[in-house]
Design an enzyme around this catalytic site. Structure first.
Site, PDB file in Angstrom:
ATOM      1  N   ARG A  96       0.652  -1.325  -0.052  1.00  0.00           N
ATOM      2  CA  ARG A  96      -0.003  -0.109   0.240  1.00  0.00           C
ATOM      3  C   ARG A  96       0.765   1.238  -0.003  1.00  0.00           C
ATOM      4  O   ARG A  96       0.441   2.448   0.181  1.00  0.00           O
ATOM      5  CB  ARG A  96      -0.892   0.075   1.145  1.00  0.00           C
ATOM      6  CG  ARG A  96      -1.936  -0.801   1.229  1.00  0.00           C
ATOM      7  CD  ARG A  96      -2.749  -1.200   2.567  1.00  0.00           C
ATOM      8  NE  ARG A  96      -3.985  -0.340   2.728  1.00  0.00           N
ATOM      9  CZ  ARG A  96      -5.246  -0.673   2.715  1.00  0.00           C
ATOM     10  NH1 ARG A  96      -5.386  -2.120   2.661  1.00  0.00           N
ATOM     11  NH2 ARG A  96      -6.204   0.006   2.627  1.00  0.00           N
ATOM     12  N   TYR A 145       0.469   4.164  -2.418  1.00  0.00           N
ATOM     13  CA  TYR A 145      -0.465   5.180  -2.072  1.00  0.00           C
ATOM     14  C   TYR A 145      -0.121   6.145  -0.822  1.00  0.00           C
ATOM     15  O   TYR A 145      -0.332   7.175  -0.687  1.00  0.00           O
ATOM     16  CB  TYR A 145      -1.976   4.393  -2.085  1.00  0.00           C
ATOM     17  CG  TYR A 145      -3.107   5.431  -1.958  1.00  0.00           C
ATOM     18  CD1 TYR A 145      -3.501   6.196  -2.879  1.00  0.00           C
ATOM     19  CD2 TYR A 145      -4.025   5.540  -0.627  1.00  0.00           C
ATOM     20  CE1 TYR A 145      -4.704   6.777  -2.981  1.00  0.00           C
ATOM     21  CE2 TYR A 145      -4.966   6.104  -0.560  1.00  0.00           C
ATOM     22  CZ  TYR A 145      -5.387   6.857  -1.792  1.00  0.00           C
ATOM     23  OH  TYR A 145      -6.299   7.786  -1.546  1.00  0.00           O
ATOM     24  N   SER A 193     -19.007  -0.648  -2.424  1.00  0.00           N
ATOM     25  CA  SER A 193     -19.742  -1.121  -3.818  1.00  0.00           C
ATOM     26  C   SER A 193     -19.564  -2.741  -3.881  1.00  0.00           C
ATOM     27  O   SER A 193     -20.501  -3.109  -4.456  1.00  0.00           O
ATOM     28  CB  SER A 193     -18.521  -0.208  -4.770  1.00  0.00           C
ATOM     29  OG  SER A 193     -17.378  -0.423  -4.336  1.00  0.00           O
ATOM     30  N   ASN A 194     -18.533  -3.100  -3.336  1.00  0.00           N
ATOM     31  CA  ASN A 194     -18.556  -4.928  -3.446  1.00  0.00           C
ATOM     32  C   ASN A 194     -19.631  -5.359  -2.837  1.00  0.00           C
ATOM     33  O   ASN A 194     -20.355  -5.989  -3.269  1.00  0.00           O
ATOM     34  CB  ASN A 194     -17.353  -5.174  -2.607  1.00  0.00           C
ATOM     35  CG  ASN A 194     -16.012  -5.648  -3.884  1.00  0.00           C
ATOM     36  OD1 ASN A 194     -16.263  -5.225  -4.765  1.00  0.00           O
ATOM     37  ND2 ASN A 194     -15.171  -6.175  -3.299  1.00  0.00           N
ATOM     38  N   GLN A 221     -11.883  -5.717  11.643  1.00  0.00           N
ATOM     39  CA  GLN A 221     -11.308  -4.376  11.232  1.00  0.00           C
ATOM     40  C   GLN A 221     -12.498  -3.460  11.019  1.00  0.00           C
ATOM     41  O   GLN A 221     -13.795  -3.725  10.659  1.00  0.00           O
ATOM     42  CB  GLN A 221     -10.550  -4.437   9.956  1.00  0.00           C
ATOM     43  CG  GLN A 221     -11.064  -4.669   8.716  1.00  0.00           C
ATOM     44  CD  GLN A 221     -11.151  -6.112   8.289  1.00  0.00           C
ATOM     45  OE1 GLN A 221     -11.626  -7.048   9.317  1.00  0.00           O
ATOM     46  NE2 GLN A 221     -10.987  -6.418   7.078  1.00  0.00           N
ATOM     47  N   THR A 222     -12.113  -2.059  11.575  1.00  0.00           N
ATOM     48  CA  THR A 222     -13.318  -0.903  11.268  1.00  0.00           C
ATOM     49  C   THR A 222     -12.911   0.002  10.322  1.00  0.00           C
ATOM     50  O   THR A 222     -11.923   0.303   9.832  1.00  0.00           O
ATOM     51  CB  THR A 222     -13.344  -0.331  12.626  1.00  0.00           C
ATOM     52  OG1 THR A 222     -12.262   0.459  13.030  1.00  0.00           O
ATOM     53  CG2 THR A 222     -13.703  -1.488  13.932  1.00  0.00           C
ATOM     54  N   ASP A 268      -3.570  -4.337   5.718  1.00  0.00           N
ATOM     55  CA  ASP A 268      -5.017  -3.474   6.035  1.00  0.00           C
ATOM     56  C   ASP A 268      -5.182  -2.900   7.287  1.00  0.00           C
ATOM     57  O   ASP A 268      -4.989  -3.477   8.322  1.00  0.00           O
ATOM     58  CB  ASP A 268      -6.126  -4.597   5.987  1.00  0.00           C
ATOM     59  CG  ASP A 268      -7.359  -4.194   5.682  1.00  0.00           C
ATOM     60  OD1 ASP A 268      -7.578  -3.203   5.334  1.00  0.00           O
ATOM     61  OD2 ASP A 268      -8.312  -5.048   5.631  1.00  0.00           O
ATOM     62  N   PRO A 269      -5.346  -1.778   7.329  1.00  0.00           N
ATOM     63  CA  PRO A 269      -5.525  -0.954   8.549  1.00  0.00           C
ATOM     64  C   PRO A 269      -6.848  -1.564   9.624  1.00  0.00           C
ATOM     65  O   PRO A 269      -7.856  -1.874   8.943  1.00  0.00           O
ATOM     66  CB  PRO A 269      -5.863   0.531   8.150  1.00  0.00           C
ATOM     67  CG  PRO A 269      -5.404   0.643   6.781  1.00  0.00           C
ATOM     68  CD  PRO A 269      -5.390  -0.677   6.227  1.00  0.00           C
ATOM     69  N   ARG A 273     -10.062   2.385  11.791  1.00  0.00           N
ATOM     70  CA  ARG A 273      -9.868   3.801  11.549  1.00  0.00           C
ATOM     71  C   ARG A 273     -11.395   4.548  11.740  1.00  0.00           C
ATOM     72  O   ARG A 273     -12.478   4.041  11.611  1.00  0.00           O
ATOM     73  CB  ARG A 273      -9.992   3.606   9.927  1.00  0.00           C
ATOM     74  CG  ARG A 273     -10.068   4.934   9.359  1.00  0.00           C
ATOM     75  CD  ARG A 273     -10.002   4.831   7.664  1.00  0.00           C
ATOM     76  NE  ARG A 273      -8.686   4.263   7.317  1.00  0.00           N
ATOM     77  CZ  ARG A 273      -8.594   3.633   5.929  1.00  0.00           C
ATOM     78  NH1 ARG A 273      -9.271   3.687   5.150  1.00  0.00           N
ATOM     79  NH2 ARG A 273      -7.244   3.246   5.681  1.00  0.00           N
TER      80      ARG A 273
END
Ligand code: UDP
Length: 314
Positions: free
Chosen positions: A145, A148, A192-193, A212-213, A276-277, A280
């Site tokens: 990542r 980005y 979207s998924n 995860q949030t 993956d964070p 958040r």
């Protein structure tokens, strides 16, 4: 006003075009790598609207901007969903760093105001929750990542150097997860998924355990913030978080969407995404204090509008 929106064929950019078109002359620049012209088609006969298939990493953008004497530039040009920046890492770096360098060169010595879309990804896999603007983040600088996260961090570094050195008027928003109509069905993002999986009765794919949030801000609230930021009467030489602080786990998002769409889909658990964070949630005190902004649209309401948009395109 004469306004340039770079990355204007993408999700946030094209919604901003719609919002500003009635009262302004809008020029959109996009290379259509991850954005889609479909988002702009409805405006093509409007005399206030012009589209240019150009790339902000190309130096030609500098003379284009100088010749057109814009009042404001909004920059959204960058692949912005994990799926897209994992697929286009080099382009992500280039648009974040070289593209932003070009925009800064173009406005140096002028009164043009530049909006720059930064991201909650600058906080990486944050060790503090919620994230305030003065948290420096926890980013894997060589991870998948990084194109980005580090690209956007480098863009911020460049912007504040230009501000210190040339006193340019650049305003930076760190945008947390935003959703709504005109997201691409194929962009791989959670909303979207899950919405499309539910609409087509396909498996709803959770990456990892779903603990995860994220915190989801509806597009209209995000746009309201962006317009307030740019119409504020003084320069704002620091980034401001924009997002909705209601924190939800990925598993809860899956269940909410499953129940709202009333689908036959099952929830399935897949491999977790790398880096993956895990948590958040924005601290939005700065946005409240300086701009008197806070989000107003409840997740269920925003979700219904988003479901309606995707259902209409089935
Ligand atoms: N996610 C998921 N299934 C999907 C898409 C996303 O479980 O089909 C998870 C992803 O792992 C992350 C969260 O949802 O934890 C948000 O992902 P998204 O791609 O929307 O953007 P991010 O917030 O990571 O930039």
């Amino acid at each position: 006003m004469k306004i340039l929106i770079t990355g204007g064929a993408g999700f946030i950019g094209s919604n901003l075009v719609e919002k500003l078109l009635a009262d302004n002359q809008i020029y959109v620049v996009d290379n259509l790598s991850t954005g889609t012209y479909e988002n702009l088609k409805e405006f093509e006969n409007n005399e206030n609207f012009k589209f240019y298939n150009m790339d902000i990493t190309n130096n030609k953008i500098i003379s284009f901007i100088r010749e057109n004497s814009f009042d404001i530039i909004y920059n959204f040009a960058c692949p912005a969903s994990p799926q897209y920046y994992l697929e286009f890492p080099i382009e992500t770096w280039e648009s974040s760093v070289l593209g932003v360098r070009n925009l800064l060169k173009a406005i140096e010595g002028t009164k043009v105001k530049l909006f720059h879309s930064s991201t909650s990804e600058v906080y990486g896999d944050a060790l503090e929750n919620p994230q305030t603007e003065d948290y420096w983040g926890n980013v894997n600088s060589i991870g998948v990542r990084a194109c980005y996260d580090e690209g956007k961090r480098a863009a911020e570094a460049l912007i504040y150097d230009y501000i210190r050195k040339y006193d340019v008027d650049v305003r930076v928003a760190r945008i947390f997860n935003t959703y709504g109509p005109k997201m691409r069905k194929e962009d791989g993002r959670i909303i979207s998924n899950f919405v499309n999986q539910a609409l087509f009765n396909e498996n709803i794919t959770i990456y990892g355990e779903g603990k995860q949030t994220r915190s989801f801000c509806y597009i209209d609230d995000t746009l309201d913030f962006i317009l307030k930021l740019m119409s504020f009467d003084k320069k704002i030489p620091f980034p401001i978080n924009v997002g909705n602080p209601v924190e939800i786990s990925v598993l809860d998002v899956a269940n909410i969407i499953k129940n709202t769409v009333n689908t036959k889909s099952s929830i399935v658990f897949m491999d977790a995404m790398k880096d993956d964070p895990q948590k958040r949630k924005p601290n939005i005190n700065k946005a409240k204090e300086i701009l008197n902004w806070e989000p107003k649209i409840d997740f269920n309401i925003g979700l219904e509008k988003t479901i309606k948009y995707f259902a209409g395109r089935k």
